[in-house]
Write a protein that holds these residues in place. Structure first.
Motif, PDB file in Angstrom:
ATOM      1  N   ASN A  68       0.652  -1.371  -0.139  1.00  0.00           N
ATOM      2  CA  ASN A  68       0.103   0.059  -0.065  1.00  0.00           C
ATOM      3  C   ASN A  68       0.830   1.310  -0.070  1.00  0.00           C
ATOM      4  O   ASN A  68       0.474   2.343  -0.366  1.00  0.00           O
ATOM      5  N   LYS A  69       2.264   1.190   0.317  1.00  0.00           N
ATOM      6  CA  LYS A  69       3.164   2.259   0.153  1.00  0.00           C
ATOM      7  C   LYS A  69       3.543   2.689  -1.289  1.00  0.00           C
ATOM      8  O   LYS A  69       4.018   3.783  -1.401  1.00  0.00           O
ATOM      9  N   LEU A  70       3.129   1.841  -1.935  1.00  0.00           N
ATOM     10  CA  LEU A  70       3.357   1.605  -3.301  1.00  0.00           C
ATOM     11  C   LEU A  70       2.228   1.767  -4.264  1.00  0.00           C
ATOM     12  O   LEU A  70       2.005   0.803  -5.105  1.00  0.00           O
ATOM     13  N   SER A  71       1.172   2.610  -4.279  1.00  0.00           N
ATOM     14  CA  SER A  71      -0.060   2.514  -4.858  1.00  0.00           C
ATOM     15  C   SER A  71      -0.104   3.119  -6.166  1.00  0.00           C
ATOM     16  O   SER A  71      -1.284   2.942  -6.917  1.00  0.00           O
ATOM     17  N   ALA A  72       0.615   4.238  -6.398  1.00  0.00           N
ATOM     18  CA  ALA A  72       0.503   4.785  -7.732  1.00  0.00           C
ATOM     19  C   ALA A  72       1.916   5.046  -8.418  1.00  0.00           C
ATOM     20  O   ALA A  72       2.837   5.263  -7.658  1.00  0.00           O
ATOM     21  N   PRO A  73       1.820   5.045  -9.508  1.00  0.00           N
ATOM     22  CA  PRO A  73       3.372   5.321 -10.225  1.00  0.00           C
ATOM     23  C   PRO A  73       3.995   6.392  -9.699  1.00  0.00           C
ATOM     24  O   PRO A  73       3.371   7.649  -9.737  1.00  0.00           O
ATOM     25  N   GLY A  74       5.298   6.325  -9.587  1.00  0.00           N
ATOM     26  CA  GLY A  74       6.181   7.391  -8.998  1.00  0.00           C
ATOM     27  C   GLY A  74       6.395   7.611  -7.563  1.00  0.00           C
ATOM     28  O   GLY A  74       7.295   8.194  -7.010  1.00  0.00           O
ATOM     29  N   MET A  75       5.240   6.647  -6.941  1.00  0.00           N
ATOM     30  CA  MET A  75       5.547   6.756  -5.289  1.00  0.00           C
ATOM     31  C   MET A  75       6.844   5.987  -4.998  1.00  0.00           C
ATOM     32  O   MET A  75       7.069   4.782  -5.263  1.00  0.00           O
ATOM     33  N   VAL A  76       7.412   6.588  -3.993  1.00  0.00           N
ATOM     34  CA  VAL A  76       8.711   5.756  -3.439  1.00  0.00           C
ATOM     35  C   VAL A  76       8.418   5.301  -2.117  1.00  0.00           C
ATOM     36  O   VAL A  76       7.569   6.078  -1.359  1.00  0.00           O
ATOM     37  N   ALA A  77       8.929   4.165  -1.601  1.00  0.00           N
ATOM     38  CA  ALA A  77       8.669   3.771  -0.140  1.00  0.00           C
ATOM     39  C   ALA A  77       9.203   4.300   0.791  1.00  0.00           C
ATOM     40  O   ALA A  77       8.831   4.404   2.020  1.00  0.00           O
ATOM     41  N   ASN A  78       9.884   5.563   0.489  1.00  0.00           N
ATOM     42  CA  ASN A  78      10.636   6.135   1.549  1.00  0.00           C
ATOM     43  C   ASN A  78      11.370   5.695   2.714  1.00  0.00           C
ATOM     44  O   ASN A  78      11.425   5.845   3.917  1.00  0.00           O
ATOM     45  N   GLN A  79      12.036   4.452   2.176  1.00  0.00           N
ATOM     46  CA  GLN A  79      12.706   3.713   3.162  1.00  0.00           C
ATOM     47  C   GLN A  79      13.941   3.472   2.608  1.00  0.00           C
ATOM     48  O   GLN A  79      14.421   2.073   2.260  1.00  0.00           O
ATOM     49  N   LYS A  80      14.824   4.162   2.075  1.00  0.00           N
ATOM     50  CA  LYS A  80      16.144   4.128   1.312  1.00  0.00           C
ATOM     51  C   LYS A  80      17.089   2.988   2.291  1.00  0.00           C
ATOM     52  O   LYS A  80      17.026   3.230   3.473  1.00  0.00           O
TER      53      LYS A  80
END
Length: 184
Positions: A68-80
């Motif tokens: 659910n953290k990656l639900s749309a194109p271009g969204m990053v998980a923000n957990q590098k």
């Protein structure tokens, strides 16, 4: 005295001969079996630094991420996930800066990201985004920002994160990239 020593040596050989033959028959002789192969790989370079052996072939393990953290194109998980390329034996008189260029199979939906090549059981609509030393988005085939070299050991800090190419579905994520060093 010489005769006694000679007699003792001859007696030992005569009496010890059968004992040695019996030992060989009992399996006390050395045994040699095939053990395997050792490959040695190296490279001679004419550059300001050499890449550390532990940076040449490394594996970076990313933490799990919820779909659910990656639900749309271009969204990053923000957990590098941070990783480094270590450089050794650097000579700043040869070059003052170092940068890196990554290449790999690019995702078809979001250009300049690494495609998920996990195969069967892989997550869908997920790619990997690389980040350069200054935290900038690092595109495939493009030179990263530079790191100022000092004599001796240097570290190029990098990171990677998941990026959605659509609504992500659960599964494995795998990608492979090669890198080249750029000295200026």
């Amino acid at each position: 005295m010489k005769k006694n020593v000679f007699a003792m040596v001859v007696s030992a050989l005569i009496l010890g001969g059968p004992a040695l033959a019996n030992a060989a028959e009992l399996g006390d002789s050395p045994t040699t079996v095939s053990g395997g192969t050792v490959n040695f790989v190296g490279q001679v370079v004419e550059a300001a630094c050499s890449v550390s052996a532990d940076s040449i072939d490394q594996t970076v393990t990313l933490s799990q991420v919820q779909a659910n953290k990656l639900s749309a194109p271009g969204m990053v998980a923000n957990q590098k996930e941070d990783f480094n390329i270590k450089l050794e034996d650097c000579d700043h008189n040869v070059s003052q800066n170092a940068a890196v260029i990554f290449n790999g199979q690019q995702d078809a939906t979001i250009q300049d990201t690494l495609a998920n090549t996990a195969g069967a059981g892989s997550a869908t609509n997920v790619a990997l985004q690389l980040y350069g030393p200054a935290g900038e988005t690092l595109s495939m085939g493009k030179t990263s920002s530079t790191v100022t070299l000092i004599d001796g050991e240097n570290v190029i800090p990098l990171s990677v994160d998941y990026i959605a190419t659509g609504q992500a579905t659960p599964g494995n994520v795998t990608a492979t990239a090669t890198f080249s060093m750029v000295y200026s």
